[in-house]
Motif scaffolding. Structure first.
Motif, mmCIF file in Angstrom:
data_model
loop_
_atom_site.group_PDB
_atom_site.id
_atom_site.type_symbol
_atom_site.label_atom_id
_atom_site.label_comp_id
_atom_site.label_asym_id
_atom_site.label_seq_id
_atom_site.Cartn_x
_atom_site.Cartn_y
_atom_site.Cartn_z
ATOM 1 N N UNK A 164 -8.157 -1.870 6.213
ATOM 2 C CA UNK A 164 -9.306 -2.491 6.454
ATOM 3 C C UNK A 164 -10.669 -2.709 7.607
ATOM 4 N N UNK A 165 -9.143 -2.818 8.773
ATOM 5 C CA UNK A 165 -9.843 -3.773 10.267
ATOM 6 C C UNK A 165 -9.173 -2.549 10.765
ATOM 7 N N UNK A 166 -8.716 -1.322 10.489
ATOM 8 C CA UNK A 166 -7.966 -0.793 11.272
ATOM 9 C C UNK A 166 -8.219 1.380 10.371
ATOM 10 N N UNK B 168 0.757 -1.119 0.228
ATOM 11 C CA UNK B 168 0.197 -0.050 -0.077
ATOM 12 C C UNK B 168 0.979 1.029 -0.277
ATOM 13 N N UNK B 169 0.449 2.142 -0.812
ATOM 14 C CA UNK B 169 1.538 3.599 -1.404
ATOM 15 C C UNK B 169 2.545 3.030 -2.252
ATOM 16 N N UNK C 265 4.245 -7.029 9.398
ATOM 17 C CA UNK C 265 2.844 -7.800 9.242
ATOM 18 C C UNK C 265 2.926 -7.782 7.058
ATOM 19 N N UNK C 266 2.964 -8.433 6.825
ATOM 20 C CA UNK C 266 2.940 -8.348 5.508
ATOM 21 C C UNK C 266 4.343 -9.155 5.046
ATOM 22 N N UNK C 267 5.059 -9.056 5.639
ATOM 23 C CA UNK C 267 6.224 -9.899 4.927
ATOM 24 C C UNK C 267 6.555 -10.820 6.314
ATOM 25 N N UNK C 268 7.449 -11.158 6.771
ATOM 26 C CA UNK C 268 8.005 -12.005 7.724
ATOM 27 C C UNK C 268 6.328 -12.879 7.474
ATOM 28 N N UNK D 67 -2.326 -8.785 2.443
ATOM 29 C CA UNK D 67 -1.836 -8.479 3.701
ATOM 30 C C UNK D 67 -2.927 -6.341 4.050
ATOM 31 N N UNK D 68 -1.464 -6.140 3.937
ATOM 32 C CA UNK D 68 -1.563 -4.472 4.070
ATOM 33 C C UNK D 68 -3.007 -3.943 3.989
#
Length: 369
Positions: free
Chosen positions: A307-309, A65-66, A208-211, A301-302
């Motif tokens: 969306x969740x926050x 994202x971005x 959060x979106x990687x490991x 994931x991102x």
């Protein structure tokens, strides 16, 4: 911190981009619409007067994202639709360098987290925040499943990429971890060191979106601890602009965001569209070396975190002034910015008028008036 050299298993991507140099990709209308056909001739001329707009990514052309929505806005012709001449440049992952390039005018817009913008301004680097997708961030802490409370980390070994991100440290301290009891160890970018307990690791910082996605794909089970769940401030998908450019060309700033958010909606609306957008990033990155499966997972994931926050009281992309204030408090807590930097001063480093101008309530206005 946003896109701090996130390793995505693309071992040769950096080399590929270096081979390309800072090759720019001018926006092209893949959908076949004529340039500027979506807006009034007056607004079209205003946007053309802005000249070439240099977009600098946070880390290469990773599908974050971005980043991905700006690539898609170019490939789908959305920038052309708004008479914008946008060139895409890959960032190295060095946020400090991005802030300097932005302040000097060598870049026009760039992915800069709200925390990094505050730190830059505190160091005399003049840039302006113009949007943010969420008060949640990418920085996380991972532990093996036997850790069920963060206080179990007291006296344990915690791995990091060079430093423990402020949001992760704040989460641990607020949860009651005895910070001074920890042994902090710099690790590389292979997350398997955690399940293997290399160097006696009990925890490892990451994104959060990687490991976590890499470890899941490898069949390793870890627990992910997110600062947002503890009320710790951060940001995701935040963007900044060169202030002089923004003052001279406000409609261009609005419409860069408008096109990117329109592309964000497209890329996140279905699995098929996500795959198409990631394909654009792969093409821009050299094709065969680009891990499309992992990058698709990064994007999903991102966008799910965003969306969740959702940012309270704001349309998507709007800036939460309370979050800015909380970030200043956190940066004071760990002496990252001097006490002289106040929340009131920091609020002046962000301008949400560009985002507010492109929405009707919570609905993005497309095309421009």
């Amino acid at each position: 911190m946003q896109h701090r050299l996130i390793q995505t298993g693309l071992a040769t991507l950096a080399a590929t981009v270096l081979t390309l140099g800072m090759a720019a990709c001018s926006s092209g209308s893949a959908e076949g619409s004529s340039a500027g056909s979506a807006i009034s001739s007056e607004r079209c001329e205003e946007n053309k007067a802005a000249g070439t707009i240099s977009y600098l990514s946070g880390y290469q052309f990773q599908s974050s994202a971005s980043i991905l929505e700006y690539i898609a806005a170019s490939k789908l012709g959305y920038f052309d639709d708004l008479c914008l001449d946008v060139e895409l440049k890959p960032g190295s992952g060095d946020t400090a360098q991005n802030t300097k390039l932005l302040a000097s005018g060598q870049a026009t817009v760039s992915a800069i987290s709200q925390q990094d913008l505050i730190q830059a301004q505190a160091n005399g680097i003049d840039i302006e925040g113009i949007s943010s997708y969420s008060n949640a961030g990418l920085d996380i802490l991972m532990t093996n499943p036997d850790i069920t409370e963060l206080t179990q980390l007291d006296g344990q070994v915690v791995g990091h990429k060079g430093y423990v991100p402020a949001a992760v440290q704040a989460m641990m301290v607020d949860a009651g971890v005895d910070w001074d009891s920890l042994t902090l160890v710099k690790e590389g970018y292979d997350p398997s060191v955690l399940p293997r307990e290399q160097d006696g690791l009990a925890a490892l910082t990451g994104f959060i979106s990687n490991e976590p996605n890499q470890l899941k794909a490898a069949g390793d089970d870890v627990t992910v601890w997110q600062p947002v769940d503890y009320g710790i401030p951060s940001s995701l998908g935040a963007m900044a602009v060169n202030p002089a450019f923004a003052e001279a060309h406000p409609t261009a700033v609005q419409d860069v965001l408008r096109a990117a958010l329109h592309a964000y909606d497209f890329c996140s609306s279905s699995d098929e569209n996500a795959k198409q957008c990631v394909g654009y990033a792969a093409e821009l990155s050299g094709g065969a070396t680009y891990d499309t499966e992992l990058n698709t997972t990064i994007w999903k994931t991102e966008t799910q975190v965003a969306e969740d926050n959702p940012t309270p009281g704001q349309p998507f992309g709007g800036i939460d002034p309370e979050n800015v204030s909380k970030l200043v408090d956190m940066l004071h807590q760990f002496s990252i910015v001097p006490p002289e930097v106040t929340a009131e001063e920091a609020a002046g480093w962000f301008d949400d008028s560009y985002i507010q101008a492109i929405y009707d309530g919570d609905e993005l206005i497309w095309p421009a008036p």
